[in-house]
Scaffold this active site. Structure first.
Site, PDB file in Angstrom:
ATOM      1  N   ASP A  81      14.399  -0.245  12.817  1.00 26.92           N
ATOM      2  CA  ASP A  81      15.450  -0.730  11.914  1.00 26.92           C
ATOM      3  C   ASP A  81      16.811  -0.079  12.172  1.00 26.92           C
ATOM      4  O   ASP A  81      16.919   0.900  12.923  1.00 26.92           O
ATOM      5  CB  ASP A  81      15.022  -0.526  10.451  1.00 26.92           C
ATOM      6  CG  ASP A  81      14.327   0.821  10.204  1.00 26.92           C
ATOM      7  OD1 ASP A  81      14.463   1.720  11.042  1.00 26.92           O
ATOM      8  OD2 ASP A  81      13.665   0.962   9.170  1.00 26.92           O
TER       9      ASP A  81
ATOM     10  N   ASN B 191       7.091   4.313  -1.815  1.00 30.84           N
ATOM     11  CA  ASN B 191       6.621   3.097  -2.495  1.00 30.84           C
ATOM     12  C   ASN B 191       5.774   2.234  -1.563  1.00 30.84           C
ATOM     13  O   ASN B 191       5.527   1.065  -1.838  1.00 30.84           O
ATOM     14  CB  ASN B 191       7.810   2.292  -3.030  1.00 30.84           C
ATOM     15  CG  ASN B 191       8.762   1.866  -1.914  1.00 30.84           C
ATOM     16  OD1 ASN B 191       8.520   2.147  -0.739  1.00 30.84           O
ATOM     17  ND2 ASN B 191       9.832   1.194  -2.281  1.00 30.84           N
TER      18      ASN B 191
ATOM     19  N   HIS C 235       6.599   1.436   1.586  1.00 32.80           N
ATOM     20  CA  HIS C 235       7.331   0.601   2.559  1.00 32.80           C
ATOM     21  C   HIS C 235       7.119   1.088   3.988  1.00 32.80           C
ATOM     22  O   HIS C 235       6.842   2.264   4.226  1.00 32.80           O
ATOM     23  CB  HIS C 235       8.826   0.492   2.198  1.00 32.80           C
ATOM     24  CG  HIS C 235       9.644   1.724   2.434  1.00 32.80           C
ATOM     25  ND1 HIS C 235      10.482   2.260   1.481  1.00 32.80           N
ATOM     26  CD2 HIS C 235       9.790   2.528   3.523  1.00 32.80           C
ATOM     27  CE1 HIS C 235      11.098   3.314   1.982  1.00 32.80           C
ATOM     28  NE2 HIS C 235      10.695   3.507   3.211  1.00 32.80           N
TER      29      HIS C 235
ATOM     30  N   GLU D 292      10.355  -3.499   1.943  1.00 30.13           N
ATOM     31  CA  GLU D 292      10.093  -2.945   0.609  1.00 30.13           C
ATOM     32  C   GLU D 292       9.029  -3.791  -0.100  1.00 30.13           C
ATOM     33  O   GLU D 292       8.765  -4.927   0.308  1.00 30.13           O
ATOM     34  CB  GLU D 292      11.393  -2.962  -0.211  1.00 30.13           C
ATOM     35  CG  GLU D 292      12.542  -2.157   0.379  1.00 30.13           C
ATOM     36  CD  GLU D 292      12.361  -0.640   0.208  1.00 30.13           C
ATOM     37  OE1 GLU D 292      11.386  -0.205  -0.431  1.00 30.13           O
ATOM     38  OE2 GLU D 292      13.197   0.102   0.742  1.00 30.13           O
TER      39      GLU D 292
HETATM   40  C1  F6R Z   1      12.489   4.697   9.397  1.00 23.99           C
HETATM   41  C2  F6R Z   1      11.892   3.777   8.478  1.00 23.99           C
HETATM   42  C3  F6R Z   1      11.388   4.153   7.126  1.00 23.99           C
HETATM   43  C4  F6R Z   1      10.827   5.556   7.032  1.00 23.99           C
HETATM   44  C5  F6R Z   1      10.325   5.854   5.612  1.00 23.99           C
HETATM   45  C6  F6R Z   1       9.869   7.301   5.467  1.00 23.99           C
HETATM   46  O1  F6R Z   1      12.881   4.066  10.603  1.00 23.99           O
HETATM   47  O2  F6R Z   1      11.826   2.645   8.808  1.00 23.99           O
HETATM   48  O3  F6R Z   1      10.419   3.220   6.734  1.00 23.99           O
HETATM   49  O4  F6R Z   1       9.777   5.718   7.944  1.00 23.99           O
HETATM   50  O5  F6R Z   1      11.337   5.608   4.692  1.00 23.99           O
HETATM   51  O6  F6R Z   1      10.981   8.117   5.613  1.00 23.99           O
HETATM   52  P1  F6R Z   1      10.852   9.698   5.679  1.00 23.99           P
HETATM   53  O7  F6R Z   1      10.117  10.015   6.931  1.00 23.99           O
HETATM   54  O8  F6R Z   1      12.276  10.195   5.715  1.00 23.99           O
HETATM   55  O9  F6R Z   1      10.114  10.122   4.463  1.00 23.99           O
END
Ligand code: F6R
Length: 242
Positions: free
Chosen positions: A67, A136, A138, A143
């Protein structure tokens, strides 16, 4: 689903890096799907270390990221392209021409998303996709929703994501309101998936991902249907799994 339980974040990072290194050994011309966020930082540090020690070669590797924020340039320190350069690409011998992150500067969302899907197709698909897990449930910027989005698409960030991410920006108004993300279908098309999870605040989400009902309300729960998923999680993250 294979689950490796590690003592802590450092062990998780080492194990995940070993799995990625094994993929590169097995197929030097592999395509890695990569993630940003805080969880994979230690994994990337191990990969950089092993490259610097001469035991890992990225010269044949290509990559596609999950992303990118819409509107941020690669030079913006909050962009995911900047993150990848800073945490991995600048320190290993990967050919940056073969590293693909959705183009945050492309204003035409449809075009940006199609380009990313096309890049993945042109590479012949993803061999190993690394994922972090949101609190959550995701994955990428997918989401909780009422359906599983198929392909790379543009999302409006939820208020909770904007609030969670504002700590990285000098002002809340600078937090992008939209992002481009691989769809659930794009992720599920990867031959292998590696999920890294650390910390007690992820325990509920990890439990739901592994053993809850498969529902778009917990996007990561779809991974139960993938034939080759490896989870590397520390004790704290696995603390709610019976
Ligand atoms: C990152 C991404 C997100 C993260 C997720 C966890 O490219 O797509 O889905 O993997 O938000 O983030 P952290 O590792 O910061 O807890």
């Amino acid at each position: 689903m294979r689950i490796y339980k590690t003592k802590n974040y450092d062990e998780m990072s080492k194990k995940a890096a070993q799995i990625i290194a094994a993929q590169i050994e097995l197929k030097p011309e592999c395509v890695l799907g990569l993630a940003t966020g805080s969880t994979p930082v230690g994994t990337y540090q191990n990969l950089v270390k092993w490259y610097q020690e001469g035991s890992l070669d990225f010269s044949g590797v290509s990559s596609c990221n999950l992303d990118e924020y819409k509107g941020l340039s690669p030079e913006n320190e909050q962009s995911y392209r900047y993150f990848m350069n800073h945490n991995l690409f600048d320190h290993v011998n990967i050919d940056k021409e073969r590293t693909f992150v959705p183009n945050g500067l492309e204003e035409d969302s449809k075009q940006a998303c199609e380009m990313h899907e096309q890049a993945i197709r042109a590479l012949g698909g993803i061999d190993l996709q690394l994922l972090g897990l949101g609190r959550n449930g995701h994955i990428g910027f997918n989401e909780p929703a009422d359906h599983f989005p198929k392909e790379t698409h543009c999302v409006n960030l939820t208020e909770s994501t904007i609030q969670a991410n504002k700590r990285f920006f000098s002002d809340e108004s600078e937090v992008p309101r939209q992002a481009y993300t691989m769809g659930i279908g794009t992720i599920m098309n990867a031959a292998k998936i590696l999920v890294v999870v650390s910390g007690e605040d992820k325990a509920d989400a990890l439990c739901a991902m592994i053993s809850g009902p498969i529902t778009p309300d917990v996007p990561a729960s779809i991974l139960q249907l993938h034939p080759d998923v490896t989870v590397v999680a520390d004790e704290a993250a696995l603390s709610k799994l019976k």
